[in-house]
Design a protein around this motif. Structure first.
Motif, PDB file in Angstrom:
ATOM      1  N   ILE A   6       0.833  -1.202   0.000  1.00  0.00           N
ATOM      2  CA  ILE A   6       0.000   0.000   0.000  1.00  0.00           C
ATOM      3  C   ILE A   6       0.868   1.253   0.000  1.00  0.00           C
ATOM      4  O   ILE A   6       0.582   2.221  -0.711  1.00  0.00           O
ATOM      5  N   ASP A   7       1.947   1.248   0.795  1.00  0.00           N
ATOM      6  CA  ASP A   7       2.868   2.385   0.797  1.00  0.00           C
ATOM      7  C   ASP A   7       3.428   2.626  -0.603  1.00  0.00           C
ATOM      8  O   ASP A   7       3.553   3.767  -1.051  1.00  0.00           O
ATOM      9  N   THR A   8       3.747   1.526  -1.298  1.00  0.00           N
ATOM     10  CA  THR A   8       4.320   1.652  -2.639  1.00  0.00           C
ATOM     11  C   THR A   8       3.317   2.230  -3.621  1.00  0.00           C
ATOM     12  O   THR A   8       3.631   3.146  -4.388  1.00  0.00           O
ATOM     13  N   ARG A 269       5.243  -3.128  -7.187  1.00  0.00           N
ATOM     14  CA  ARG A 269       4.717  -3.264  -5.821  1.00  0.00           C
ATOM     15  C   ARG A 269       5.076  -4.614  -5.216  1.00  0.00           C
ATOM     16  O   ARG A 269       5.270  -4.732  -4.010  1.00  0.00           O
ATOM     17  N   ARG A 270       5.146  -5.636  -6.044  1.00  0.00           N
ATOM     18  CA  ARG A 270       5.500  -6.967  -5.527  1.00  0.00           C
ATOM     19  C   ARG A 270       6.947  -7.016  -5.052  1.00  0.00           C
ATOM     20  O   ARG A 270       7.296  -7.766  -4.148  1.00  0.00           O
ATOM     21  N   GLY A 271       7.806  -6.231  -5.690  1.00  0.00           N
ATOM     22  CA  GLY A 271       9.219  -6.227  -5.318  1.00  0.00           C
ATOM     23  C   GLY A 271      10.014  -7.301  -6.031  1.00  0.00           C
ATOM     24  O   GLY A 271       9.460  -8.211  -6.647  1.00  0.00           O
ATOM     25  N   GLU A 272      11.314  -7.187  -5.965  1.00  0.00           N
ATOM     26  CA  GLU A 272      12.196  -8.129  -6.652  1.00  0.00           C
ATOM     27  C   GLU A 272      12.045  -9.541  -6.093  1.00  0.00           C
ATOM     28  O   GLU A 272      11.823  -9.730  -4.899  1.00  0.00           O
ATOM     29  N   SER A 273      12.172 -10.505  -6.990  1.00  0.00           N
ATOM     30  CA  SER A 273      11.991 -11.900  -6.613  1.00  0.00           C
ATOM     31  C   SER A 273      12.795 -12.767  -7.578  1.00  0.00           C
ATOM     32  O   SER A 273      13.572 -12.253  -8.381  1.00  0.00           O
ATOM     33  N   GLU A 277      13.348  -8.589 -11.613  1.00  0.00           N
ATOM     34  CA  GLU A 277      14.472  -7.755 -11.204  1.00  0.00           C
ATOM     35  C   GLU A 277      14.295  -6.361 -11.789  1.00  0.00           C
ATOM     36  O   GLU A 277      13.772  -6.187 -12.891  1.00  0.00           O
ATOM     37  N   LEU A 278      14.752  -5.363 -11.022  1.00  0.00           N
ATOM     38  CA  LEU A 278      14.648  -3.965 -11.412  1.00  0.00           C
ATOM     39  C   LEU A 278      16.033  -3.394 -11.640  1.00  0.00           C
ATOM     40  O   LEU A 278      16.943  -3.616 -10.831  1.00  0.00           O
ATOM     41  N   LYS A 279      16.192  -2.640 -12.729  1.00  0.00           N
ATOM     42  CA  LYS A 279      17.451  -1.977 -13.026  1.00  0.00           C
ATOM     43  C   LYS A 279      17.176  -0.504 -13.325  1.00  0.00           C
ATOM     44  O   LYS A 279      16.250  -0.172 -14.074  1.00  0.00           O
ATOM     45  N   SER A 280      18.001   0.378 -12.773  1.00  0.00           N
ATOM     46  CA  SER A 280      17.797   1.812 -12.980  1.00  0.00           C
ATOM     47  C   SER A 280      18.085   2.232 -14.409  1.00  0.00           C
ATOM     48  O   SER A 280      17.375   3.080 -14.970  1.00  0.00           O
ATOM     49  N   THR A 281      19.123   1.656 -15.003  1.00  0.00           N
ATOM     50  CA  THR A 281      19.547   2.049 -16.350  1.00  0.00           C
ATOM     51  C   THR A 281      20.020   0.846 -17.147  1.00  0.00           C
ATOM     52  O   THR A 281      20.282  -0.225 -16.588  1.00  0.00           O
ATOM     53  N   LEU A 282      20.174   1.067 -18.450  1.00  0.00           N
ATOM     54  CA  LEU A 282      20.705   0.031 -19.330  1.00  0.00           C
ATOM     55  C   LEU A 282      22.221   0.111 -19.423  1.00  0.00           C
ATOM     56  O   LEU A 282      22.896  -0.918 -19.446  1.00  0.00           O
ATOM     57  N   ASN A 320      15.907   0.314  -7.541  1.00  0.00           N
ATOM     58  CA  ASN A 320      15.671  -0.853  -6.674  1.00  0.00           C
ATOM     59  C   ASN A 320      14.725  -0.544  -5.523  1.00  0.00           C
ATOM     60  O   ASN A 320      14.303  -1.443  -4.796  1.00  0.00           O
ATOM     61  N   THR A 321      14.375   0.730  -5.354  1.00  0.00           N
ATOM     62  CA  THR A 321      13.373   1.102  -4.345  1.00  0.00           C
ATOM     63  C   THR A 321      11.990   1.262  -4.966  1.00  0.00           C
ATOM     64  O   THR A 321      11.028   1.623  -4.280  1.00  0.00           O
ATOM     65  N   GLY A 322      11.886   1.016  -6.297  1.00  0.00           N
ATOM     66  CA  GLY A 322      10.596   1.058  -6.964  1.00  0.00           C
ATOM     67  C   GLY A 322      10.229   2.384  -7.602  1.00  0.00           C
ATOM     68  O   GLY A 322       9.123   2.552  -8.099  1.00  0.00           O
ATOM     69  N   ASP A 323      11.165   3.328  -7.626  1.00  0.00           N
ATOM     70  CA  ASP A 323      10.888   4.622  -8.265  1.00  0.00           C
ATOM     71  C   ASP A 323      10.974   4.483  -9.785  1.00  0.00           C
ATOM     72  O   ASP A 323      11.897   3.844 -10.309  1.00  0.00           O
TER      73      ASP A 323
END
Length: 422
Positions: A6-8, A269-273, A277-282, A320-323
């Protein structure tokens, strides 16, 4: 876990979390002396305390199962009861309701609430394990304020729950002074603190957005009905068939984009698993502000790990914080240049032979573009060509990509593919 989600989602849409205590003017417990348990009132939410039943905004839809519900009279300036009922019946709302089950609301074999031993709450002092049979569902309980603050010593100095209820003649004030909220049930006495329910975090857009969402939902249902009728009549060869096809294609594209965008926000919202995976840039190192092979390598090894395990999704342009950062930080002239660079990385370091296993596209999210990469698992070992004469093998272990070498590599490949690596 659900509070983090919910916070996300609130952060994604620039909102603050809220709760039922901020939205509720009055709470009514079911009264067995009333034919339908409650008196119908405007902007009411009828909330079941177990997930098998639907939250509703009409007493008519409660039916004869009223003893399984609580009626919340909501502030009409803050929330639409129809919207909130719909929220509690959808994915995120159901997760919240499921978390309430751990606080003592359980379902019996006949589908009704049954006695449950109260779990003592150390923040409220000592709590008796059972209610007196004198505490019954009846009467109405008003909030002293729109958003009361619970005094954590609410039970202190009270000899028993019966003492709390006696002076109320069977009615239970959910917020006695500044004490803890209490719920009792007729015939099968049980009790639980309503703190967790009333102060659990909720996601709630502003009232104007709620109204618009409800309007769009009704329009969607109307369209589904009309499309079903149109599909049935299509074989008659309607006039303006080309025009109709064009309009339907526009609707399809709009819905597809909205679904893709919302799906990515849901993934975040689910987060990395293991499969996300989330990456800020290429390619850009955000610390040095320069292109960096190590950043590209991190993207490529994740793709290889997915292919060599069970597949997964990589989102580029998300911190990695979901932004949601978008691909702008990679400083390409345009989107085509960005996609061309990514294609060259795949060709050079993985090989176009494995291109069918890798689907990618730019998806608009919150006004920015995010690269979504979906990877399927391979039927053979796939290596990352990181240098002229060097190859690397990665697999997915939990939320990280791990390199295998030597005997570990041989064992994994032989066990998974039934042969030794080339």
């Amino acid at each position: 876990m659900v509070e983090k989600e919910i916070d996300t989602v609130c952060s994604q849409y620039g909102l603050r979390p809220t709760n039922l205590s901020e939205l509720t003017l009055k709470v009514n417990l079911p009264d067995v002396n009333l034919e339908r348990g409650f008196v119908e009132q405007e902007n009411s939410l009828y909330l079941p305390l177990h997930e098998e039943r639907q939250a509703v905004s009409s007493l008519y839809r409660v039916g004869m199962e009223f003893q399984a519900y609580i009626q919340f009279i909501l502030n009409p300036e803050r929330v639409n009861s129809e919207y909130l009922a719909d929220f509690f019946n959808n994915t995120l709302g159901l997760k919240i309701r499921k978390s309430w089950l751990t606080k003592g609301f359980i379902r019996g074999p006949e589908g009704r609430l049954v006695p449950h031993e109260l779990v003592p709450d150390s923040s409220h002092g000592s709590v008796p394990e059972a209610l007196s049979r004198r505490a019954i569902f009846s009467g109405e309980s008003e909030f002293a304020a729109a958003a009361p603050v619970i005094d954590k010593s609410g039970f202190a100095g009270r000899a028993s729950v019966e003492d709390m209820c006696t002076e109320l003649d069977g009615s239970i004030d959910l917020f006695q002074g500044q004490g803890a909220p209490i719920l009792a049930e007729n015939s099968h006495p049980s009790m639980t603190s309503l703190d967790f329910l009333m102060y659990s975090k909720l996601y709630l857009p502003d009232f104007q957005a709620q109204t618009k969402i409800l309007r769009i939902k009704r329009l969607t249902e109307e369209l589904i009905s009309q499309l079903g009728l149109f599909k049935h009549r299509l074989s008659i060869y309607p006039k303006n068939i080309a025009h109709i096809e064009e309009k339907l294609e526009l609707i399809r594209e709009a819905i597809e984009l909205a679904n893709d965008s919302d799906y990515i926000l849901e993934l975040i919202r689910r987060g990395e698993s293991k499969k996300l995976e989330l990456k800020s840039t290429l390619r850009m190192n955000l610390v040095s502000g320069k292109p960096d092979w190590n950043v590209e390598h991190a993207v490529l090894k994740t793709i290889i790990a997915y292919i060599n395990t069970d597949g997964g999704t990589l989102l580029v342009g998300i911190s990695n914080t979901g932004d949601v950062l978008g691909i702008e930080n990679d400083n390409f002239l345009n989107e085509d240049k960005f996609l061309l660079h990514f294609k060259q990385l795949l060709k050079q370091h993985i090989g176009l032979a494995y291109a069918p296993l890798i689907e990618y596209a730019l998806v608009p999210v919150n006004g920015k573009k995010v690269l979504k990469i979906d990877c399927q698992k391979s039927d053979e070992a796939v290596f990352l060509k990181s240098g002229k004469n060097e190859e690397e093998f990665y697999i997915r272990i939990g939320p990280s990509s791990e390199r295998l070498t030597g005997s570990d590599l041989l064992e994994y490949v032989n066990r998974r593919y039934g042969r030794k690596p080339d």
